[in-house]
Write a protein that holds these residues in place. Structure first.
Motif, PDB file in Angstrom:
ATOM      1  N   HIS A  46       0.873  -1.286   0.060  1.00 21.68           N
ATOM      2  CA  HIS A  46       0.099   0.081   0.153  1.00 21.68           C
ATOM      3  C   HIS A  46       0.790   1.277   0.096  1.00 21.68           C
ATOM      4  CE1 HIS A  46      -2.338   3.136   1.989  1.00 21.68           C
ATOM      5  NE2 HIS A  46      -3.113   2.763   1.197  1.00 21.68           N
ATOM      6  N   GLU A  47       1.989   1.191   0.766  1.00 16.14           N
ATOM      7  CA  GLU A  47       2.650   2.564   0.973  1.00 16.14           C
ATOM      8  C   GLU A  47       3.672   2.681  -0.386  1.00 16.14           C
ATOM      9  OE1 GLU A  47       4.448   5.882   2.739  1.00 16.14           O
ATOM     10  OE2 GLU A  47       2.810   4.739   3.253  1.00 16.14           O
ATOM     11  N   VAL A  48       4.044   1.854  -1.014  1.00 17.24           N
ATOM     12  CA  VAL A  48       5.044   2.107  -2.236  1.00 17.24           C
ATOM     13  C   VAL A  48       4.093   2.273  -3.380  1.00 17.24           C
ATOM     14  CG1 VAL A  48       6.313   0.993  -3.759  1.00 17.24           C
ATOM     15  CG2 VAL A  48       6.703   0.527  -1.484  1.00 17.24           C
ATOM     16  N   ALA A  49       2.857   1.656  -3.393  1.00 14.67           N
ATOM     17  CA  ALA A  49       1.887   2.006  -4.421  1.00 14.67           C
ATOM     18  C   ALA A  49       1.226   3.587  -4.326  1.00 14.67           C
ATOM     19  CB  ALA A  49       0.611   1.070  -4.510  1.00 14.67           C
ATOM     20  N   ARG A  50       1.108   3.822  -3.029  1.00 14.14           N
ATOM     21  CA  ARG A  50       0.651   5.133  -2.526  1.00 14.14           C
ATOM     22  C   ARG A  50       1.755   6.255  -3.114  1.00 14.14           C
ATOM     23  NH1 ARG A  50       1.393   9.335   0.863  1.00 14.14           N
ATOM     24  NH2 ARG A  50       2.946   8.039   1.846  1.00 14.14           N
ATOM     25  N   LYS A  51       2.857   5.878  -2.904  1.00 11.66           N
ATOM     26  CA  LYS A  51       3.774   6.868  -3.379  1.00 11.66           C
ATOM     27  C   LYS A  51       3.968   7.268  -4.849  1.00 11.66           C
ATOM     28  CE  LYS A  51       7.334   6.590   0.341  1.00 11.66           C
ATOM     29  NZ  LYS A  51       8.836   6.444   0.821  1.00 11.66           N
ATOM     30  N   VAL A  52       3.818   6.023  -5.580  1.00 12.29           N
ATOM     31  CA  VAL A  52       3.792   6.156  -7.267  1.00 12.29           C
ATOM     32  C   VAL A  52       2.611   6.864  -7.442  1.00 12.29           C
ATOM     33  CG1 VAL A  52       3.670   4.504  -8.985  1.00 12.29           C
ATOM     34  CG2 VAL A  52       4.966   3.734  -7.485  1.00 12.29           C
ATOM     35  N   TYR A  53       1.512   6.545  -7.051  1.00 11.23           N
ATOM     36  CA  TYR A  53       0.185   7.087  -7.361  1.00 11.23           C
ATOM     37  C   TYR A  53       0.092   8.713  -6.823  1.00 11.23           C
ATOM     38  CZ  TYR A  53      -1.888   2.585  -8.365  1.00 11.23           C
ATOM     39  OH  TYR A  53      -2.297   1.150  -8.809  1.00 11.23           O
ATOM     40  N   SER A  54       0.796   8.915  -5.995  1.00 13.23           N
ATOM     41  CA  SER A  54       0.864  10.168  -5.403  1.00 13.23           C
ATOM     42  C   SER A  54       1.788  11.085  -6.448  1.00 13.23           C
ATOM     43  CB  SER A  54       1.501  10.394  -3.988  1.00 13.23           C
ATOM     44  OG  SER A  54       0.767   9.991  -3.270  1.00 13.23           O
ATOM     45  N   PHE A  55       2.746  10.431  -7.016  1.00  9.09           N
ATOM     46  CA  PHE A  55       3.845  11.380  -8.005  1.00  9.09           C
ATOM     47  C   PHE A  55       3.271  11.441  -9.382  1.00  9.09           C
ATOM     48  CE2 PHE A  55       7.444  11.968 -10.609  1.00  9.09           C
ATOM     49  CZ  PHE A  55       8.241  12.818  -9.654  1.00  9.09           C
ATOM     50  N   TRP A  56       2.414  10.380  -9.840  1.00 15.74           N
ATOM     51  CA  TRP A  56       1.992  10.177 -11.167  1.00 15.74           C
ATOM     52  C   TRP A  56       0.638  10.393 -11.436  1.00 15.74           C
ATOM     53  CZ3 TRP A  56       5.487  11.205 -14.373  1.00 15.74           C
ATOM     54  CH2 TRP A  56       6.671  10.560 -14.349  1.00 15.74           C
ATOM     55  N   GLY A  57      -0.133  10.232 -10.089  1.00 16.34           N
ATOM     56  CA  GLY A  57      -1.800   9.990 -10.443  1.00 16.34           C
ATOM     57  C   GLY A  57      -2.084   8.525 -10.836  1.00 16.34           C
ATOM     58  N   HIS A  58      -3.309   8.373 -11.084  1.00 16.39           N
ATOM     59  CA  HIS A  58      -3.856   6.921 -11.229  1.00 16.39           C
ATOM     60  C   HIS A  58      -4.073   6.772 -12.629  1.00 16.39           C
ATOM     61  CE1 HIS A  58      -5.372   7.734  -6.942  1.00 16.39           C
ATOM     62  NE2 HIS A  58      -4.762   6.631  -6.700  1.00 16.39           N
ATOM     63  N   THR A  59      -4.464   7.889 -13.319  1.00 15.84           N
ATOM     64  CA  THR A  59      -4.328   7.565 -14.866  1.00 15.84           C
ATOM     65  C   THR A  59      -3.870   8.621 -15.693  1.00 15.84           C
ATOM     66  OG1 THR A  59      -6.614   6.394 -14.529  1.00 15.84           O
ATOM     67  CG2 THR A  59      -6.224   7.390 -16.761  1.00 15.84           C
ATOM     68  N   ARG A  60      -3.254   8.639 -16.842  1.00 13.65           N
ATOM     69  CA  ARG A  60      -2.794   9.709 -17.592  1.00 13.65           C
ATOM     70  C   ARG A  60      -3.366   9.626 -19.070  1.00 13.65           C
ATOM     71  NH1 ARG A  60       3.665   9.213 -18.715  1.00 13.65           N
ATOM     72  NH2 ARG A  60       3.587   9.705 -16.504  1.00 13.65           N
ATOM     73  N   VAL A  61      -3.508  10.879 -19.372  1.00 16.53           N
ATOM     74  CA  VAL A  61      -4.433  11.194 -20.643  1.00 16.53           C
ATOM     75  C   VAL A  61      -3.297  11.809 -21.598  1.00 16.53           C
ATOM     76  CG1 VAL A  61      -6.507  12.283 -21.832  1.00 16.53           C
ATOM     77  CG2 VAL A  61      -6.774  11.305 -19.499  1.00 16.53           C
ATOM     78  N   GLN A  62      -3.150  11.134 -22.605  1.00 17.87           N
ATOM     79  CA  GLN A  62      -2.138  12.007 -23.661  1.00 17.87           C
ATOM     80  C   GLN A  62      -2.280  11.328 -25.079  1.00 17.87           C
ATOM     81  OE1 GLN A  62       1.204   9.052 -21.407  1.00 17.87           O
ATOM     82  NE2 GLN A  62       2.059  10.794 -22.619  1.00 17.87           N
ATOM     83  N   THR A  63      -1.563  11.884 -25.938  1.00 18.31           N
ATOM     84  CA  THR A  63      -1.607  11.572 -27.328  1.00 18.31           C
ATOM     85  C   THR A  63      -1.182  10.030 -27.477  1.00 18.31           C
ATOM     86  OG1 THR A  63      -0.885  13.851 -28.047  1.00 18.31           O
ATOM     87  CG2 THR A  63      -0.868  12.053 -29.582  1.00 18.31           C
ATOM     88  N   LEU A  64      -1.932   9.432 -28.277  1.00 21.29           N
ATOM     89  CA  LEU A  64      -1.557   7.865 -28.468  1.00 21.29           C
ATOM     90  C   LEU A  64      -0.484   7.789 -29.123  1.00 21.29           C
ATOM     91  CD1 LEU A  64      -2.627   4.676 -28.305  1.00 21.29           C
ATOM     92  CD2 LEU A  64      -3.755   5.408 -30.617  1.00 21.29           C
ATOM     93  N   GLU A  65       0.741   7.117 -28.429  1.00 22.46           N
ATOM     94  CA  GLU A  65       1.984   6.789 -29.027  1.00 22.46           C
ATOM     95  C   GLU A  65       2.583   5.434 -28.706  1.00 22.46           C
ATOM     96  OE1 GLU A  65       4.909  10.350 -29.272  1.00 22.46           O
ATOM     97  OE2 GLU A  65       3.742  10.709 -27.391  1.00 22.46           O
ATOM     98  N   PRO A  66       1.967   4.425 -29.379  1.00 22.77           N
ATOM     99  CA  PRO A  66       2.306   2.886 -28.940  1.00 22.77           C
ATOM    100  C   PRO A  66       3.944   2.613 -28.683  1.00 22.77           C
ATOM    101  CG  PRO A  66       1.618   3.117 -31.407  1.00 22.77           C
ATOM    102  CD  PRO A  66       1.318   4.529 -30.668  1.00 22.77           C
ATOM    103  N   TYR A  67       4.658   3.284 -29.448  1.00 19.61           N
ATOM    104  CA  TYR A  67       6.115   2.757 -29.395  1.00 19.61           C
ATOM    105  C   TYR A  67       6.967   3.949 -28.523  1.00 19.61           C
ATOM    106  CZ  TYR A  67       4.426  -0.021 -33.120  1.00 19.61           C
ATOM    107  OH  TYR A  67       3.861  -0.984 -33.867  1.00 19.61           O
ATOM    108  N   ARG A  68       6.186   4.748 -27.647  1.00 21.62           N
ATOM    109  CA  ARG A  68       6.962   5.753 -27.007  1.00 21.62           C
ATOM    110  C   ARG A  68       7.246   5.210 -25.821  1.00 21.62           C
ATOM    111  NH1 ARG A  68       5.919   9.004 -22.906  1.00 21.62           N
ATOM    112  NH2 ARG A  68       3.795   8.210 -22.584  1.00 21.62           N
ATOM    113  N   SER A  69       8.761   5.439 -25.177  1.00 18.60           N
ATOM    114  CA  SER A  69       9.065   4.990 -24.206  1.00 18.60           C
ATOM    115  C   SER A  69       8.597   5.622 -22.978  1.00 18.60           C
ATOM    116  CB  SER A  69      10.632   5.435 -24.096  1.00 18.60           C
ATOM    117  OG  SER A  69      11.109   5.078 -22.594  1.00 18.60           O
ATOM    118  N   MET A  70       8.510   4.800 -21.611  1.00 19.47           N
ATOM    119  CA  MET A  70       7.579   5.422 -20.719  1.00 19.47           C
ATOM    120  C   MET A  70       8.198   6.867 -20.243  1.00 19.47           C
ATOM    121  SD  MET A  70       8.670   2.854 -17.471  1.00 19.47           S
ATOM    122  CE  MET A  70      10.284   2.895 -16.713  1.00 19.47           C
ATOM    123  N   VAL A  71       9.545   7.334 -20.283  1.00 16.96           N
ATOM    124  CA  VAL A  71       9.923   8.384 -19.702  1.00 16.96           C
ATOM    125  C   VAL A  71      10.428   9.542 -20.839  1.00 16.96           C
ATOM    126  CG1 VAL A  71      10.655   7.325 -17.661  1.00 16.96           C
ATOM    127  CG2 VAL A  71      12.236   7.202 -19.586  1.00 16.96           C
TER     128      VAL A  71
END
Length: 405
Positions: A46-71
């Protein structure tokens, strides 16, 4: 019930008394270990997941780019009121802000580091990320122009040998050829404890990123969306994607950054192994103790049978006996297990290497339905274990048993 009570309350030192204590201890240790394992693994996940979600949110909305690296840097998308409205009306929505990212080099007087500069808008101030700021203040967003503030991690601040109030040079390439530099001021320091983020990400004003990328004021990298519960992320993302314009998609953060979440899922296997081992050990100990208990009471069983007591009534004596051992062991196990978990929750007694495990102290999360399931499951297993020793009662010969010494 009367006979069982007399056997339980017998104060004379007997071998069966020692066996009962041993069975109670085995049951208590099993329950305590299972509860502690569940509480600590749940807390860690729960704590590690909470940190990840706090930094990035739960969902990301952006332009569709299937081959884009995550960072990698995002392709720009327009600020469209219909997109924000679609996000706002979805069930489970809590908060969102616009963002963009760009690879840059930060240079101080002593050092330089390559980082990913993450630009955010004014709504960022209400996001959970603010809880990670340990020194200084958050980005100050002016009404016009852009802010030159940046928020570094404490890790990057040490590497660059800077502190709050110092000036950095942000070096970037424009059009793949021209090298440019901009001055920025360190306004605050943050620390998530997740080394992958602390070493690579710097927070800045979204409008500053728009200037670096030569974007229009209405162009952004996407939206980071927080929900009322992480469990809603997949369903929310699929439903939202259907309502978004073509070429724009919503993705759950757990699918964008699967490495941490896959690692957390592996902890469930550890939890299952520990629980299975403790169940087997407790079961073997309990069956052995109950078998010895039945064997020691062989003469009593034969005597009661000779006086006309039925097999069912004889078995009930030992059922009550087993229930006493089980409930006493479960009670002690609950006290020890929950007591140690609350002690860890209050004091943080067990420390951890934050650079490896993302937390500085072992977190605890008590899920009460799991505690109740452990109690009920242990009681059922203990009572079921009694069926094996009780099988010997039917085979007892009254004549031989009365001669038994």
């Amino acid at each position: 019930m009367f006979i069982a009570k007399r056997l339980i309350t017998n104060q004379q030192p007997t071998f069966s008394g020692f066996i009962i204590k041993l069975a109670v201890v085995a049951c208590a240790l099993s329950v305590a270990t299972i509860i502690i394992t569940l509480g600590m693994v749940n807390g860690f996940q729960h704590e590690v997941a909470r940190k990840v979600y706090s930094f990035w949110g739960h969902t990301r909305v952006q332009t569709l780019e299937p081959y884009r690296s995550m960072v990698s840097e995002e392709a720009p998308m327009p600020v469209n009121p219909s997109i924000e409205k679609a996000i706002l009306v979805e069930e489970g929505y809590q908060h969102m802000h616009a963002f963009a990212a760009r690879s840059v080099v930060l240079r101080s007087k002593a050092q330089f580091e390559g980082v990913l500069l993450k630009g955010v808008d004014k709504r960022f101030l209400q996001s959970p990320v603010s809880q990670f700021i340990t020194e200084g203040k958050n980005i100050q967003f002016p009404d016009s122009g852009y802010s030159t503030d940046v928020v570094l991690s404490t890790t990057l601040a040490k590497q660059l040998e800077v502190k709050v109030g110092d000036t950095l040079s942000t070096i970037f390439m424009r059009n793949g050829e021209e090298i440019r530099s901009r001055r920025q001021i360190v306004c605050g320091l943050y620390k998530t404890g997740i080394e992958e983020y602390d070493k690579n990400f710097v927070l800045s004003d979204l409008r500053f990123l728009q200037r670096l990328n030569l974007w229009k004021p209405n162009q952004i990298g996407g939206y980071e969306v927080w929900l009322q519960s992480p469990e809603l992320a997949n369903a929310f993302s699929k439903k939202l994607t259907k309502d978004l314009p073509q070429g724009i998609e919503a993705r759950a953060i757990a699918n964008i950054y699967p490495n941490i979440f896959d690692w957390l899922a592996i902890q469930d296997q550890t939890k299952q192994v520990v629980i299975s081992v403790m169940q087997v050990v407790a079961l073997i100990n309990l069956i052995t103790c109950l078998l010895i208990l039945v064997m020691e009471r062989t003469r009593m069983v034969a005597l009661l049978a000779s006086m006309g007591m039925s097999n069912n009534e004889q078995r009930n004596i030992f059922w009550y006996y087993t229930a006493y051992i089980s409930l006493r062991g479960i009670g002690f196990g609950l006290l020890v297990g929950l007591g140690l978990l609350w002690l860890q929750q209050a004091t943080g007694l067990i420390q951890m290497d934050e650079s490896t495990y993302y937390v500085s102290a072992m977190p605890v999360k008590i899920v009460w339905w799991q505690v109740l399931t452990t109690v009920a499951g242990t009681f059922i297993v203990c009572m079921s274990a009694m069926r094996i020793p009780l099988g010997f009662i039917h085979r007892i010969s009254i004549i031989k048993a009365l001669r038994f010494n």
